[in-house]
Design a protein around this motif. Structure first.
Motif, PDB file in Angstrom:
ATOM      1  N   PRO A 179     -29.511  33.947 -15.162  1.00  0.00           N
ATOM      2  CA  PRO A 179     -28.717  33.625 -16.347  1.00  0.00           C
ATOM      3  C   PRO A 179     -28.561  32.121 -16.513  1.00  0.00           C
ATOM      4  O   PRO A 179     -28.590  31.379 -15.543  1.00  0.00           O
ATOM      5  CB  PRO A 179     -27.346  34.227 -16.038  1.00  0.00           C
ATOM      6  N   ASP A 180     -28.375  31.703 -17.744  1.00  0.00           N
ATOM      7  CA  ASP A 180     -28.143  30.285 -17.963  1.00  0.00           C
ATOM      8  C   ASP A 180     -26.651  29.958 -17.973  1.00  0.00           C
ATOM      9  O   ASP A 180     -26.253  28.853 -17.700  1.00  0.00           O
ATOM     10  CB  ASP A 180     -28.783  29.822 -19.269  1.00  0.00           C
ATOM     11  N   ILE A 203     -19.711  34.987 -11.470  1.00  0.00           N
ATOM     12  CA  ILE A 203     -20.186  36.114 -10.695  1.00  0.00           C
ATOM     13  C   ILE A 203     -21.655  35.982 -10.287  1.00  0.00           C
ATOM     14  O   ILE A 203     -22.105  36.510  -9.299  1.00  0.00           O
ATOM     15  CB  ILE A 203     -19.970  37.419 -11.516  1.00  0.00           C
ATOM     16  N   HIS A 204     -22.391  35.237 -11.069  1.00  0.00           N
ATOM     17  CA  HIS A 204     -23.836  35.287 -10.938  1.00  0.00           C
ATOM     18  C   HIS A 204     -24.394  34.681  -9.664  1.00  0.00           C
ATOM     19  O   HIS A 204     -25.470  35.016  -9.222  1.00  0.00           O
ATOM     20  CB  HIS A 204     -24.477  34.619 -12.137  1.00  0.00           C
ATOM     21  N   MET A 205     -23.667  33.752  -9.115  1.00  0.00           N
ATOM     22  CA  MET A 205     -24.156  33.117  -7.901  1.00  0.00           C
ATOM     23  C   MET A 205     -24.306  34.138  -6.791  1.00  0.00           C
ATOM     24  O   MET A 205     -25.292  34.150  -6.066  1.00  0.00           O
ATOM     25  CB  MET A 205     -23.145  32.042  -7.483  1.00  0.00           C
ATOM     26  N   LYS A 206     -23.316  34.989  -6.675  1.00  0.00           N
ATOM     27  CA  LYS A 206     -23.350  35.999  -5.637  1.00  0.00           C
ATOM     28  C   LYS A 206     -24.538  36.931  -5.876  1.00  0.00           C
ATOM     29  O   LYS A 206     -25.217  37.349  -4.945  1.00  0.00           O
ATOM     30  CB  LYS A 206     -22.033  36.788  -5.648  1.00  0.00           C
ATOM     31  N   VAL A 228     -40.826  41.639 -11.262  1.00  0.00           N
ATOM     32  CA  VAL A 228     -39.792  40.768 -11.826  1.00  0.00           C
ATOM     33  C   VAL A 228     -38.453  41.492 -11.838  1.00  0.00           C
ATOM     34  O   VAL A 228     -38.371  42.659 -12.222  1.00  0.00           O
ATOM     35  CB  VAL A 228     -40.158  40.340 -13.268  1.00  0.00           C
ATOM     36  N   ILE A 229     -37.438  40.789 -11.380  1.00  0.00           N
ATOM     37  CA  ILE A 229     -36.085  41.290 -11.541  1.00  0.00           C
ATOM     38  C   ILE A 229     -35.398  40.411 -12.575  1.00  0.00           C
ATOM     39  O   ILE A 229     -35.364  39.193 -12.424  1.00  0.00           O
ATOM     40  CB  ILE A 229     -35.301  41.267 -10.216  1.00  0.00           C
ATOM     41  N   ALA A 230     -34.898  41.032 -13.609  1.00  0.00           N
ATOM     42  CA  ALA A 230     -34.262  40.266 -14.670  1.00  0.00           C
ATOM     43  C   ALA A 230     -32.760  40.408 -14.568  1.00  0.00           C
ATOM     44  O   ALA A 230     -32.203  41.447 -14.881  1.00  0.00           O
ATOM     45  CB  ALA A 230     -34.759  40.742 -16.032  1.00  0.00           C
ATOM     46  N   ALA A 231     -32.131  39.353 -14.097  1.00  0.00           N
ATOM     47  CA  ALA A 231     -30.680  39.381 -13.912  1.00  0.00           C
ATOM     48  C   ALA A 231     -30.050  38.454 -14.923  1.00  0.00           C
ATOM     49  O   ALA A 231     -29.098  37.767 -14.638  1.00  0.00           O
ATOM     50  CB  ALA A 231     -30.319  38.951 -12.502  1.00  0.00           C
ATOM     51  N   GLN A 269     -17.490  45.410 -10.344  1.00  0.00           N
ATOM     52  CA  GLN A 269     -18.821  46.000 -10.296  1.00  0.00           C
ATOM     53  C   GLN A 269     -19.328  45.913  -8.859  1.00  0.00           C
ATOM     54  O   GLN A 269     -19.050  44.954  -8.156  1.00  0.00           O
ATOM     55  CB  GLN A 269     -19.787  45.246 -11.209  1.00  0.00           C
ATOM     56  N   ASP A 270     -20.085  46.900  -8.470  1.00  0.00           N
ATOM     57  CA  ASP A 270     -20.591  46.919  -7.098  1.00  0.00           C
ATOM     58  C   ASP A 270     -21.925  46.167  -7.054  1.00  0.00           C
ATOM     59  O   ASP A 270     -22.998  46.755  -6.971  1.00  0.00           O
ATOM     60  CB  ASP A 270     -20.766  48.367  -6.637  1.00  0.00           C
ATOM     61  N   PHE A 271     -21.822  44.845  -7.094  1.00  0.00           N
ATOM     62  CA  PHE A 271     -23.026  44.021  -7.188  1.00  0.00           C
ATOM     63  C   PHE A 271     -23.951  44.186  -5.993  1.00  0.00           C
ATOM     64  O   PHE A 271     -25.161  44.123  -6.111  1.00  0.00           O
ATOM     65  CB  PHE A 271     -22.647  42.551  -7.351  1.00  0.00           C
ATOM     66  N   LYS A 272     -23.355  44.423  -4.861  1.00  0.00           N
ATOM     67  CA  LYS A 272     -24.169  44.604  -3.664  1.00  0.00           C
ATOM     68  C   LYS A 272     -25.071  45.832  -3.845  1.00  0.00           C
ATOM     69  O   LYS A 272     -26.261  45.783  -3.587  1.00  0.00           O
ATOM     70  CB  LYS A 272     -23.267  44.786  -2.447  1.00  0.00           C
ATOM     71  N   ARG A 273     -24.456  46.877  -4.316  1.00  0.00           N
ATOM     72  CA  ARG A 273     -25.222  48.101  -4.527  1.00  0.00           C
ATOM     73  C   ARG A 273     -26.252  47.901  -5.637  1.00  0.00           C
ATOM     74  O   ARG A 273     -27.404  48.327  -5.524  1.00  0.00           O
ATOM     75  CB  ARG A 273     -24.239  49.229  -4.888  1.00  0.00           C
TER      76      ARG A 273
END
Lengths: 335, 335
Positions: A73-74, A79-82, A124-127, A294-298
């Motif tokens: 993300p730009d 949250i995105h760093m994690k 590719v993973i698009a986050a 949100q369960d970001f780890k999962r």
DNA sequence: CTGAAAGCGCTTACAG
DNA sequence: CTGAAAGCGCTTACAG
């Protein structure tokens, strides 16, 4: 120009270990048939020379890079760093490395994409909030599998793993209804993302069902500061709602600030607020915001699992996965 | 296993364009001598086939990967996302791609490092609070240049570009002295990073010089919640300072919350607060925090410039650069 | 300006 | 289990 770098090759190791180059190669390929004794000799020689197999040479023959492109993300949404951290280390556990695909929305300069495909990423993973169709189409063209992380872009047909936003909306409605709320607002940002729309829909449907009223939808911005005016209007009208469910924590905190500092309202007595994301600030003394985690780890683990599977099994089908969210009740809602 | 991917090679393009493979290769190397006419033919053929030069094959012969390893922070400190974005796109402009080096402090699993060196990164940018000496030594061993971004790890001898923290400390002292402060505290986190120590030193030296008093140094944590108790103690004592300069904005906001919500203090009348970082929350209605903004864009640009220079010029010397910070006065200090 | 050929450091049938 | 050899897709002297 060419710095010396580490120029130790398998041939050097072979010489030192007294074996052939192919044997050295085999030692570093898991599951190859090499005797324990030669394996040891080779390992020793490799360590002595500080040998690292050259991934580029490997990729050239195997036709797989073990590189995953990560669209990120730009926005500097906390949250995105994690997210990056999680995805990247999960990928590493599976033997993949992560190469960044920086994606600028504003720049028309198309050079950005081609560059990265020179490295032949396996997937590719698009986050990204800005992952768009152009990149998606490039991936299709090169037959590169993609999985979308925590979001899904309209018009794409790829795998994705997202939080169950519809259910989150329902839960928010249930919580508010339980505390006797009869008028509620869903406060959203300017861009109607799929996940956000899902959440809105869940909220509206469930609230209608329970309270017999349709929540109003108010559009602000995803940015704190530029949302303030909309929020002021929302709160000062005579039809001020009893509760507002916000698309993000940032938005919820803007609501809290305006409500308390400018309107003199008490939260939750005069107004209940629910956010979404559970950013660190939610548990600060000033806020204590009820929100969803949100369960970001999962999400990370699943998206990695999917992309790896997609890479290894030619014709594995698309998978679309929903991961439950967790409601975190703090002090901005009644009990 | 091996998906078809894009398997178009320079040979295919050569055939279609009616030239030799070496000519195709030359067309994609800037500055090679190719006639305009054949260049066009080749470009056309390449476009028709959707050809992308294979970076791996290139790297194999040129012995440079045009890949930069980026060590990134594990904390989800809000600022870092922008950092990644800035560095990565700056790198791209210079023709480099970014591969992530996820660095876990807690895991002893050393496998993380070797992996990445299989990709023969040309250089490393360390933008991490957790970049440590092991990785640094690995880079030395492989003769890979590294530049540290916005921080410098003790015991390393690499280039770096950081904000001028000493000067920031001085500026904070000047601002407070100007408003008549005679007792001040420097509130720091638990780990004494180089940049943080510099800032502290600048603050203390300048405040002593101007006010003839030595600021007290109080150690909290870099985390909001775990700092609260220390802050409570700091504020409730009878020797409460008139001002506190904090190592981070998070810390400063914790101070504000405790001061106002628990001690009933007025800011800035009873207590002045200065932060560091200028995170988005600083301009929220509840805070309006006076703080310092680091010029991350400049830091990114400079660190990229340095690493590229270090790569291209064998024996360019180490460069250590200090970039000025900008004081942003809001409502938590007197005028 | 252009082509033929060697070589970058691996993997992988193919023999033994 | 091991070695010799071909080949992956490029770049780069070397001729012409």
């Amino acid at each position: 120009m060419n710095s010396p770098k580490n120029t130790v090759t398998s041939k050097d190791v072979a010489k030192l270990a007294g074996v052939s180059q192919s044997t050295v190669s085999r030692v570093f390929i898991p599951g190859s048939s090499v005797s324990e004794k030669t394996k040891q000799k080779v390992f020793e020689a490799a360590k002595a020379l500080n040998y690292r197999p050259n991934a580029f040479a490997r990729s050239l023959t195997t036709n797989e890079s073990r590189l995953i492109g990560l669209v990120f993300p730009d926005a500097d949404y906390p949250i995105h760093m994690k997210t990056l951290q999680l995805i990247s280390s999960e990928l590493q556990k599976q033997g993949y490395s992560t190469v960044l695909i920086p994606w600028q929305v504003d720049e028309k300069d198309n050079h950005s994409i081609p560059n990265i495909f020179q490295y032949r990423v396996d997937g590719v993973i698009a986050a990204s909030a800005t992952f768009n169709k152009t990149l998606y189409e490039e991936c299709e063209e090169f037959n590169i599998p993609v999985v979308q992380y925590a979001r899904v872009v309209e018009g794409t047909r790829s795998s994705y793993v997202i939080s169950d936003n519809y259910e989150a909306g329902q839960q928010a409605a249930q919580l508010l209804h339980k505390t006797g709320v009869t008028s509620a607002v869903y406060l959203t940002g300017e861009v109607p993302t799929f996940t956000n729309v899902e959440r809105k829909n869940g909220f509206i449907a469930e609230f209608e069902e329970l309270a017999g009223q349709t929540p109003r939808v108010v559009e602000a911005s995803y940015d704190y500061t530029s949302s303030l005016d909309t929020i002021r209007e929302l709160l000062q009208t005579s039809q001020r709602p009893e509760a507002v469910f916000c698309a993000t924590d940032n938005l919820a905190m803007a609501v809290m600030d305006v409500a308390r500092l400018e309107c003199g309202l008490d939260i939750p007595d005069d107004l209940q607020v629910i956010g979404f994301d559970n950013i660190p600030q939610t548990e600060w003394l000033s806020y204590q915001l009820t929100t969803f985690r949100q369960d970001f780890k999962r999400l990370a683990r699943e998206s990695v699992k999917i992309i790896v599977d997609q890479i290894c099994n030619q014709n594995s089908s698309l998978v679309k996965m929903m991961v439950p969210v967790k409601l975190i009740e703090r002090k901005t809602t009644k009990v």
